[in-house]
Design an enzyme around this catalytic site. Structure first.
Site, PDB file in Angstrom:
ATOM      1  CB  CYS A   1     -16.348  12.114   1.507  1.00 12.01           C
ATOM      2  SG  CYS A   1     -16.812  10.396   1.783  1.00 12.01           S
TER       3      CYS A   1
ATOM      4  CG  ASP B   1     -11.647  42.002 -32.162  1.00  8.73           C
ATOM      5  OD1 ASP B   1     -11.960  43.158 -32.460  1.00  8.73           O
ATOM      6  OD2 ASP B   1     -10.491  41.544 -32.283  1.00  8.73           O
TER       7      ASP B   1
ATOM      8  CG  ASP C   1      -6.980  40.738 -30.162  1.00 14.87           C
ATOM      9  OD1 ASP C   1      -7.310  41.071 -29.014  1.00 14.87           O
ATOM     10  OD2 ASP C   1      -6.647  41.551 -31.033  1.00 14.87           O
TER      11      ASP C   1
ATOM     12  CG  ASP D   1     -10.715  42.508 -28.443  1.00 14.43           C
ATOM     13  OD1 ASP D   1     -10.994  43.669 -28.786  1.00 14.43           O
ATOM     14  OD2 ASP D   1     -10.333  41.635 -29.239  1.00 14.43           O
TER      15      ASP D   1
END
Length: 741
Positions: free
Chosen positions: A16, A434, A629, A633
């Site tokens: 469908c 990080d 964070d 970054d």
């Protein structure tokens, strides 16, 4: 081009949804079409100069479905004319469960009289008459067909629109059996000859399929409950303080920013805000996955979606409606549910051509056995092939598993923005962390050196950093506040991400950042603070337009829960790297504690991006997860194969990472990774069963084992088809028992 989001009612299988996508994609002014079977939602980009949304809705309606802007909408709910009124009354009197009960009762009646027609064991004697038995079977079968009439309405409508679905297979098979039985019944009454009837096959097939669909839909509804909670919260009534200080009852969606509301024990918090009065334990598990209640008192913040447990709280709304954290989380969940993972796209494509292929195979097999034996036997083979084929199992394999996985992830405080990122996470070979904000839980200022007044120095730092949201800025702000720093107006503020900031205070220019940043702006700089502590993570310098006037030394607070998480990730042969803006000595010191061997120190945002790009160039098979964070970054997060970040404040929906962790528990990283692997394993198991079932049973239904005298009865085929879908649904539901660490 304009984008539209709406709902489509009436889809029963992936044929469908894929059929609607395929039909719309044939129109040149419709682009980027996505139809989700489970959520019944669709999104499309279309050229509004060429076509309107109303025309798109009309086109979808011609395919046999009901599009609308609201969920669970059905045009039958608005009676217009005698047929619409009948449909509305029929739907009200016969909800799905009641239909199933009636279908079961009359199927049993049909079966009993089918046996009576063959063996003649019922009394009184007139019921032994083949005419009486066939008449009762006809009436009972018509009742069962009415209970399952949607199969015919949708199936034939889709067939006429050249987008056949599972409903089309059921409608074709049972209609052929019914019409042949009707002809046989006419022969019995007019010619007095015995004819083979298929009424019991029609009833049993429809009943089994209805049972399978009922179980399947119940499981889908159960899996969508967490999302429904987010939808229903705006319809709750709460107490709001009126202008005369009386409490009045209003809908949650009517609350405005700065309104004061009362949250009673057991109530759901419907806005973001802070506590004005009262004290109570609050369950925040629906937001961050943390099951332990948190004590909230005057001055504390509250997030929408939290549940007040034992005391009355009076709070002031700071964010309402679409701006609340809960609303942003719902947006994440909704977008993720709409999206499709690569592993599911193949199944959708196959399901899209599966039904027409099966119809052709069934016709060929039926004609072959008609020639080899007789028409009645050929019809048996054709019906068996149509009924045993199951595109539902193929279509449900991926979305059901993803739905359960996202519900489980929600309980962990983890949100996948798309289905594809959940799949990508399961394939990672490398994890790049990080350091700040991920491996460490924060920073602390442990020493200051300055030759000016200490409070004046901290006031300058506080004022400059008040314009930044970086984690270092927040640390400095918090420290300055605790030492009674005062805010000064900052003008001409500017920043260089990863380096520093500058601004004018009282017409004097100040620079705040690392030593490299200060040296770029002040030629021949003399640094009187060269002998800073070696144990410092970093030093943040404050300078005027000529000289350095002070320095703040910061160090990391490593997360206590990250070490066991890293140990568990290493046991799964994942290569772990730490990127840090710290000095080499500080970075190595932290890496030693964490057990990380590969360390990149003094890394700027570009260095992080370059590291990921270089790693992928050196190892084309590497699948990299970047955990940062989400602030400086951003480039590295986007360049990784999949990215993860902790949410902060109200930026949960805007965060640039693919996966958002809303609680501060490092175990969420490991939980998300293990869940992704469990989900993909579950999907592969579902697809193996779905493909295997069709590959094995369709040839047998066609009579491939006829040489050994093995043929499949259409009633058995209906049972097998229903069980195949149920098995996929139940297997996917095993993800609900996924263990959270």
């Amino acid at each position: 081009m304009k984008e539209a989001h709406f709902y489509i009612d009436g889809m029963s299988c992936s044929a469908c949804s894929s059929g609607i996508e395929r039909a719309l994609s044939r129109k040149p002014y419709c682009k980027d079409i996505q139809v989700n079977l489970i959520s019944q939602q669709a999104q499309i980009t279309y050229d509004e100069a060429q076509i309107s949304l109303e025309e798109i809705f009309a086109f979808i309606a011609k395919l046999g479905y009901t599009p609308s802007m609201l969920p669970n909408h059905n045009t039958q709910d608005s009676p217009q004319g005698i047929f619409a009124r009948f449909n509305a009354l029929d739907s009200a009197l016969l909800p799905p469960k009641r239909r199933l009960i009636f279908a079961g009762i009359f199927t049993l009646i049909t079966l009993v009289f089918a046996l009576n027609a063959m063996f003649g064991f019922l009394n009184p004697h007139f019921l032994i008459s083949i005419k009486a038995d066939s008449l009762i079977m006809l009436v009972s079968t018509l009742v069962v067909m009415h209970m399952g009439r949607n199969f015919y309405f949708k199936g034939f409508k889709a067939l006429i629109a050249r987008n056949p679905t599972m409903d089309s297979l059921i409608a074709l098979g049972t209609s052929a059996a019914f019409l042949y039985s009707l002809k046989g019944m006419i022969d019995i009454f007019s010619l007095g000859i015995h004819a083979h009837l298929y009424f019991e096959s029609v009833s049993v097939i429809l009943c089994f399929v209805m049972i399978g669909k009922y179980i399947e839909n119940t499981s889908k509804d159960e899996a969508k409950k967490s999302a429904n909670f987010l939808l229903e919260i705006n319809q709750k009534k709460i107490l709001k303080r009126a202008h005369n200080n009386e409490w009045i009852e209003v809908l949650a969606q009517e609350v405005q920013k700065d309104d004061v509301i009362k949250i009673l024990p057991g109530d759901v918090v419907v806005v973001d805000g802070f506590v004005l009065e009262g004290q109570s334990s609050v369950d925040e598990s629906s937001i961050n996955g943390e099951s332990i209640p948190v004590l909230k008192k005057a001055g504390d913040s509250l997030s929408s979606g939290s549940i007040n447990l034992d005391g009355a709280l009076i709070i002031q709304a700071t964010q309402v409606g679409a701006q609340t954290i809960l609303s942003q989380i719902f947006t994440l969940i909704n977008n993720a549910t709409q999206s499709k993972a690569p592993i599911g796209i193949l199944a959708d494509k196959i399901a899209g051509v599966f039904v027409p292929f099966v119809i052709c195979i069934a016709l060929v097999a039926g004609i072959f056995w008609w020639i080899m034996r007789d028409f009645s036997f050929g019809l048996d083979i054709c019906i068996a092939t149509l009924v045993i084929s199951c595109p539902c199992a193929l279509g449900l394999a991926t979305p059901m598993a993803f739905l359960h996985a996202k519900a489980k992830a929600h309980k962990m405080g983890v949100f996948f923005k798309t289905a594809s990122c959940l799949e990508s996470l399961s394939k990672i070979t490398h994890i790049v962390f990080d350091k700040t904000g991920t491996l460490s839980e924060g920073l602390e200022v442990f020493d200051i050196q300055t030759h000016i007044d200490r409070q004046e120095f901290l006031s300058l730092v506080y004022s400059l950093e008040s314009n930044s949201t970086h984690i270092i800025a927040q640390t400095l702000i918090a420290y300055a506040k605790t030492h009674n720093a005062t805010y000064k107006v900052v003008q001409e503020f500017s920043s260089a991400t990863g380096f520093g900031i500058q601004g004018k205070i009282d017409n004097n220019t100040y620079l705040l950042g690392n030593l490299e940043y200060i040296q770029q702006h002040i030629p021949n700089l003399h640094n009187p603070y060269q002998n800073h502590q070696q144990s410092a993570k970093l030093a943040v310098y404050l300078a005027d337009s000529h000289n350095i006037i002070g320095v703040l030394y910061l160090r990391d607070l490593l997360r206590q829960d990250i070490i066991p998480t890293l140990d568990s990730l290493r046991t799964q042969n994942l290569h772990i790297t730490m990127l840090s803006g710290d000095t080499k000595q500080s970075a190595l010191q932290s890496a030693k504690i964490l057990g990380i061997k590969e360390v990149i120190a003094q890394a700027k945002p570009k260095d992080k991006l370059d590291f990921i790009t270089h790693t992928k160039a050196q190892n084309p098979n590497a699948q990299i997860l970047m955990i940062g964070d989400g602030v400086n970054d951003a480039a590295a997060l986007k360049s990784a194969d999949v990215s993860m970040a902790y949410a902060s404040g109200n930026d949960v929906a805007q965060n640039c990472a693919d996966i958002i962790i809303y609680n501060r528990n490092a175990k969420a990283i490991l939980n998300a990774y293990n869940l992704s692997k469990a989900t993909i394993a579950n999907i592969k198991g579902n697809l193996f069963w779905a493909f295997g079932y069709n590959i094995v049973f369709i040839p047998i239904a066609c009579g491939a084992l006829g040489g050994f005298g093995i043929f499949l009865d259409p009633m058995f085929c209906a049972l097998a088809m229903s069980l195949s879908s149920i098995s996929v649904v139940l297997n996917a539901s095993r993800l609900r028992r996924f263990s959270i660490l």
